[in-house]
Design a protein around this motif. Sequence first.
Motif, PDB file in Angstrom:
ATOM      1  N   ILE A 182       0.858  -1.183   0.000  1.00  0.00           N
ATOM      2  CA  ILE A 182       0.000   0.000   0.000  1.00  0.00           C
ATOM      3  C   ILE A 182       0.894   1.232   0.000  1.00  0.00           C
ATOM      4  O   ILE A 182       2.024   1.191   0.501  1.00  0.00           O
ATOM      5  CB  ILE A 182      -0.976   0.031   1.195  1.00  0.00           C
ATOM      6  CG1 ILE A 182      -0.242  -0.063   2.533  1.00  0.00           C
ATOM      7  CG2 ILE A 182      -2.003  -1.076   1.080  1.00  0.00           C
ATOM      8  CD1 ILE A 182      -1.163   0.037   3.728  1.00  0.00           C
ATOM      9  N   HIS A 183       0.383   2.315  -0.585  1.00  0.00           N
ATOM     10  CA  HIS A 183       1.198   3.500  -0.784  1.00  0.00           C
ATOM     11  C   HIS A 183       0.423   4.760  -0.424  1.00  0.00           C
ATOM     12  O   HIS A 183      -0.820   4.767  -0.429  1.00  0.00           O
ATOM     13  CB  HIS A 183       1.660   3.587  -2.250  1.00  0.00           C
ATOM     14  CG  HIS A 183       2.318   2.357  -2.756  1.00  0.00           C
ATOM     15  ND1 HIS A 183       1.616   1.352  -3.395  1.00  0.00           N
ATOM     16  CD2 HIS A 183       3.617   1.944  -2.701  1.00  0.00           C
ATOM     17  CE1 HIS A 183       2.451   0.383  -3.729  1.00  0.00           C
ATOM     18  NE2 HIS A 183       3.664   0.719  -3.317  1.00  0.00           N
ATOM     19  N   ASP A 186      -3.256   6.016  -1.728  1.00  0.00           N
ATOM     20  CA  ASP A 186      -4.225   4.937  -1.997  1.00  0.00           C
ATOM     21  C   ASP A 186      -5.519   5.207  -1.235  1.00  0.00           C
ATOM     22  O   ASP A 186      -5.502   5.688  -0.093  1.00  0.00           O
ATOM     23  CB  ASP A 186      -3.670   3.581  -1.549  1.00  0.00           C
ATOM     24  CG  ASP A 186      -2.574   3.057  -2.460  1.00  0.00           C
ATOM     25  OD1 ASP A 186      -2.378   3.641  -3.543  1.00  0.00           O
ATOM     26  OD2 ASP A 186      -1.913   2.070  -2.079  1.00  0.00           O
ATOM     27  N   LEU A 188      -8.663   3.083   0.126  1.00  0.00           N
ATOM     28  CA  LEU A 188      -8.968   1.688   0.380  1.00  0.00           C
ATOM     29  C   LEU A 188     -10.157   1.542   1.320  1.00  0.00           C
ATOM     30  O   LEU A 188     -10.470   2.442   2.095  1.00  0.00           O
ATOM     31  CB  LEU A 188      -7.759   0.995   1.020  1.00  0.00           C
ATOM     32  CG  LEU A 188      -6.410   1.110   0.314  1.00  0.00           C
ATOM     33  CD1 LEU A 188      -5.318   0.568   1.218  1.00  0.00           C
ATOM     34  CD2 LEU A 188      -6.434   0.353  -1.008  1.00  0.00           C
TER      35      LEU A 188
END
Length: 276
Positions: A182-183, A186, A188
């Motif tokens: 994950i960055h 992102d 989500l």
Amino acid sequence: MIEIGTTQTLRAARATQHGMFLENAEGDDVLLPRKFVPEGLEEGQEVEVFVYTDSEDWPIATTQRPFVERDQFALLQVKEVSGLGAWLDMGLDKDLLVPFSEQDKRLETGKYYPVYVYVDPETDRMVASARLRRHLDTEAVTVAEGEEVELFITGPSDLGVKAIINGKHEGLIFESDIFRPIHAGDRLKGYVKKVREDRKIDLSLQPEGYAKVEPNAEQILEALRKADGFLPLHDKSDPELIRQQLHMSKKTFKKAIGGLYKQGLIALSDSGIRLK
């Protein structure tokens, strides 16, 4: 009054040499410059536009689509730094200013930063802030343990990854609960794992308990289909190998394959799992 910083549908009111004036239901108007007027737009028709202020602080409309609107968080790139602050690319002809007073540390040209975008009540200009916690509710927690929430990833911390929850609170996903890359930036779906007494919020990318078996079971089935029906993974496999191949913990993997086995969907062996 036409709201600054939002996308809205307005009615074409009158054409001029500079473009088309658009009106809202109350009769307030704003100019859509000629270069943005859609071909064939006639008076009385509606058009979707984004409204902001030009270099002289006059409201202006555009058919360009910004990367972010007012009262939202986003990951944006610094185009340049001037004596006023850092200017961010927000997808429009005009860039977005992060004043030095809204920077925890000096932002650098070319780099991406998570920011909060709002309209300055004194100037009516759209501006951004890199001081995210200023724009979060740290007093009243509006989420409960087990609740599904929307997350905006802001970046790493010493313990894991930080995220904005429903655009209101800050939370933390511990490293041990992260099973896939994950960055920052992102967006989500996540779940509230724990609300602490000090109002700090622990997060997970998967629901707790048995509810998380089903989506992970489907993920394993999909991986099996792509691997011609066989995966060399089993209940004695190295946890890191399971994490690398399936982006889940060994505990979750064992629960999922147990459910799939009981349903007669897979066969188990010492060498791995196989689709039936």
